[in-house]
Design a protein around this motif. Structure first.
Motif, PDB file in Angstrom:
ATOM      1  N   VAL A 185      29.677 -99.703 -45.741  1.00  0.00           N
ATOM      2  CA  VAL A 185      29.307 -99.217 -47.069  1.00  0.00           C
ATOM      3  C   VAL A 185      30.411 -98.311 -47.583  1.00  0.00           C
ATOM      4  O   VAL A 185      30.943 -97.493 -46.848  1.00  0.00           O
ATOM      5  N   LEU A 186      30.738 -98.452 -48.831  1.00  0.00           N
ATOM      6  CA  LEU A 186      31.661 -97.559 -49.510  1.00  0.00           C
ATOM      7  C   LEU A 186      30.907 -97.002 -50.697  1.00  0.00           C
ATOM      8  O   LEU A 186      30.571 -97.744 -51.616  1.00  0.00           O
ATOM      9  N   ALA A 187      30.606 -95.733 -50.675  1.00  0.00           N
ATOM     10  CA  ALA A 187      29.891 -95.120 -51.779  1.00  0.00           C
ATOM     11  C   ALA A 187      30.875 -94.793 -52.893  1.00  0.00           C
ATOM     12  O   ALA A 187      32.036 -94.502 -52.646  1.00  0.00           O
ATOM     13  N   VAL A 188      30.384 -94.830 -54.110  1.00  0.00           N
ATOM     14  CA  VAL A 188      31.239 -94.574 -55.266  1.00  0.00           C
ATOM     15  C   VAL A 188      31.840 -93.171 -55.231  1.00  0.00           C
ATOM     16  O   VAL A 188      32.857 -92.923 -55.846  1.00  0.00           O
ATOM     17  N   THR A 189      31.247 -92.256 -54.489  1.00  0.00           N
ATOM     18  CA  THR A 189      31.790 -90.904 -54.390  1.00  0.00           C
ATOM     19  C   THR A 189      33.063 -90.849 -53.561  1.00  0.00           C
ATOM     20  O   THR A 189      33.796 -89.876 -53.615  1.00  0.00           O
ATOM     21  N   GLU A 190      33.338 -91.895 -52.800  1.00  0.00           N
ATOM     22  CA  GLU A 190      34.555 -91.943 -51.988  1.00  0.00           C
ATOM     23  C   GLU A 190      35.684 -92.596 -52.770  1.00  0.00           C
ATOM     24  O   GLU A 190      36.134 -93.687 -52.455  1.00  0.00           O
ATOM     25  N   ARG A 191      36.113 -91.940 -53.767  1.00  0.00           N
ATOM     26  CA  ARG A 191      37.158 -92.494 -54.632  1.00  0.00           C
ATOM     27  C   ARG A 191      38.535 -92.080 -54.154  1.00  0.00           C
ATOM     28  O   ARG A 191      39.245 -91.332 -54.830  1.00  0.00           O
ATOM     29  N   ASP A 192      38.879 -92.554 -52.973  1.00  0.00           N
ATOM     30  CA  ASP A 192      40.216 -92.323 -52.456  1.00  0.00           C
ATOM     31  C   ASP A 192      40.642 -93.554 -51.667  1.00  0.00           C
ATOM     32  O   ASP A 192      39.824 -94.325 -51.193  1.00  0.00           O
ATOM     33  N   GLY A 193      41.921 -93.762 -51.583  1.00  0.00           N
ATOM     34  CA  GLY A 193      42.446 -94.871 -50.807  1.00  0.00           C
ATOM     35  C   GLY A 193      42.447 -96.197 -51.551  1.00  0.00           C
ATOM     36  O   GLY A 193      42.141 -96.291 -52.739  1.00  0.00           O
ATOM     37  N   VAL A 194      42.805 -97.231 -50.797  1.00  0.00           N
ATOM     38  CA  VAL A 194      42.880 -98.593 -51.312  1.00  0.00           C
ATOM     39  C   VAL A 194      42.038 -99.470 -50.403  1.00  0.00           C
ATOM     40  O   VAL A 194      42.135 -99.370 -49.175  1.00  0.00           O
ATOM     41  N   TYR A 195      41.212-100.327 -51.004  1.00  0.00           N
ATOM     42  CA  TYR A 195      40.277-101.164 -50.253  1.00  0.00           C
ATOM     43  C   TYR A 195      40.438-102.623 -50.646  1.00  0.00           C
ATOM     44  O   TYR A 195      40.722-102.931 -51.800  1.00  0.00           O
ATOM     45  N   LEU A 196      40.204-103.502 -49.679  1.00  0.00           N
ATOM     46  CA  LEU A 196      40.120-104.930 -49.920  1.00  0.00           C
ATOM     47  C   LEU A 196      38.651-105.298 -49.777  1.00  0.00           C
ATOM     48  O   LEU A 196      38.063-105.111 -48.709  1.00  0.00           O
ATOM     49  N   VAL A 197      38.063-105.798 -50.860  1.00  0.00           N
ATOM     50  CA  VAL A 197      36.642-106.144 -50.885  1.00  0.00           C
ATOM     51  C   VAL A 197      36.535-107.654 -51.078  1.00  0.00           C
ATOM     52  O   VAL A 197      37.041-108.194 -52.061  1.00  0.00           O
ATOM     53  N   THR A 198      35.889-108.334 -50.129  1.00  0.00           N
ATOM     54  CA  THR A 198      35.732-109.787 -50.188  1.00  0.00           C
ATOM     55  C   THR A 198      34.284-110.111 -50.528  1.00  0.00           C
ATOM     56  O   THR A 198      33.361-109.499 -49.985  1.00  0.00           O
ATOM     57  N   THR A 199      34.106-111.084 -51.430  1.00  0.00           N
ATOM     58  CA  THR A 199      32.767-111.473 -51.860  1.00  0.00           C
ATOM     59  C   THR A 199      32.356-112.801 -51.230  1.00  0.00           C
ATOM     60  O   THR A 199      33.166-113.496 -50.627  1.00  0.00           O
TER      61      THR A 199
ATOM     62  N   ARG B 247      33.127-106.138 -68.410  1.00  0.00           N
ATOM     63  CA  ARG B 247      32.315-105.987 -67.204  1.00  0.00           C
ATOM     64  C   ARG B 247      32.418-107.259 -66.377  1.00  0.00           C
ATOM     65  O   ARG B 247      32.220-108.355 -66.886  1.00  0.00           O
ATOM     66  N   ARG B 248      32.741-107.080 -65.105  1.00  0.00           N
ATOM     67  CA  ARG B 248      32.784-108.193 -64.157  1.00  0.00           C
ATOM     68  C   ARG B 248      31.760-107.927 -63.063  1.00  0.00           C
ATOM     69  O   ARG B 248      31.738-106.852 -62.475  1.00  0.00           O
ATOM     70  N   TRP B 249      30.925-108.908 -62.805  1.00  0.00           N
ATOM     71  CA  TRP B 249      29.846-108.822 -61.833  1.00  0.00           C
ATOM     72  C   TRP B 249      30.144-109.836 -60.744  1.00  0.00           C
ATOM     73  O   TRP B 249      30.235-111.027 -61.020  1.00  0.00           O
ATOM     74  N   THR B 250      30.275-109.390 -59.501  1.00  0.00           N
ATOM     75  CA  THR B 250      30.657-110.287 -58.413  1.00  0.00           C
ATOM     76  C   THR B 250      29.435-110.849 -57.685  1.00  0.00           C
ATOM     77  O   THR B 250      28.321-110.384 -57.879  1.00  0.00           O
ATOM     78  N   THR B 251      29.686-111.808 -56.829  1.00  0.00           N
ATOM     79  CA  THR B 251      28.689-112.246 -55.858  1.00  0.00           C
ATOM     80  C   THR B 251      28.606-111.157 -54.784  1.00  0.00           C
ATOM     81  O   THR B 251      29.420-110.228 -54.770  1.00  0.00           O
ATOM     82  N   PRO B 252      27.642-111.246 -53.876  1.00  0.00           N
ATOM     83  CA  PRO B 252      27.492-110.191 -52.872  1.00  0.00           C
ATOM     84  C   PRO B 252      28.767-109.958 -52.045  1.00  0.00           C
ATOM     85  O   PRO B 252      29.485-110.890 -51.690  1.00  0.00           O
ATOM     86  N   VAL B 253      29.004-108.701 -51.749  1.00  0.00           N
ATOM     87  CA  VAL B 253      30.137-108.282 -50.922  1.00  0.00           C
ATOM     88  C   VAL B 253      29.833-108.633 -49.467  1.00  0.00           C
ATOM     89  O   VAL B 253      28.738-108.371 -48.968  1.00  0.00           O
ATOM     90  N   ILE B 254      30.817-109.252 -48.788  1.00  0.00           N
ATOM     91  CA  ILE B 254      30.631-109.603 -47.384  1.00  0.00           C
ATOM     92  C   ILE B 254      31.572-108.831 -46.444  1.00  0.00           C
ATOM     93  O   ILE B 254      31.363-108.819 -45.242  1.00  0.00           O
ATOM     94  N   ARG B 255      32.597-108.204 -46.995  1.00  0.00           N
ATOM     95  CA  ARG B 255      33.549-107.475 -46.148  1.00  0.00           C
ATOM     96  C   ARG B 255      34.226-106.387 -46.969  1.00  0.00           C
ATOM     97  O   ARG B 255      34.605-106.626 -48.126  1.00  0.00           O
ATOM     98  N   ILE B 256      34.414-105.237 -46.349  1.00  0.00           N
ATOM     99  CA  ILE B 256      35.126-104.125 -46.968  1.00  0.00           C
ATOM    100  C   ILE B 256      36.139-103.626 -45.940  1.00  0.00           C
ATOM    101  O   ILE B 256      35.775-103.284 -44.828  1.00  0.00           O
ATOM    102  N   GLU B 257      37.409-103.617 -46.341  1.00  0.00           N
ATOM    103  CA  GLU B 257      38.462-103.123 -45.451  1.00  0.00           C
ATOM    104  C   GLU B 257      39.221-102.009 -46.151  1.00  0.00           C
ATOM    105  O   GLU B 257      39.617-102.160 -47.306  1.00  0.00           O
TER     106      GLU B 257
END
Length: 104
Positions: free
Chosen positions: A10-24, A89-99
């Motif tokens: 989980v990445l909460a919106v309050t953690e606004r630091d760094g760079v993430y790769l989010v796969t849907t 606004r872009r709405w994705t399919t469910p997130v399956i991986r967060i790096e």
């Protein structure tokens, strides 16, 4: 959530630091850069359905807002796709991986 592991549940919106790769679920990958407040969408390279491609795919776009990012949930991004400060606004399919790619 631990900061030792590169894969995060989980990445909460309050953690606004760094760079993430989010796969849907569809295989699209989003690079979310909280340092620059940008997002880049890269469609699934193995999906031959060109209709799923979106305007400005592969280009870093200003990130104006974002929902919570969580495994199993859709992600909503508010982007300046056109470059004129009109939000898209872009709405994705469910997130399956967060790096986490980098930290601040």
């Amino acid at each position: 959530m631990t900061t030792d592991s590169p894969d995060l549940g989980v990445l909460a919106v309050t953690e606004r630091d760094g760079v993430y790769l989010v796969t849907t679920l569809t295989g699209s990958a989003y690079v979310i850069n909280f340092q620059k407040m940008t997002a880049t969408r890269n469609p699934n390279p193995y999906d031959e359905d060109q209709e799923k491609n979106l305007r400005k795919d592969g280009e870093e776009r200003p990130l104006l807002g974002i929902s919570e990012i969580a495994i199993g949930s859709d992600m909503i991004l508010i982007l300046d796709v056109r470059g004129d400060a009109v939000p898209t606004r872009r709405w994705t399919t469910p997130v399956i991986r967060i790096e986490r790619l980098t930290a601040t």
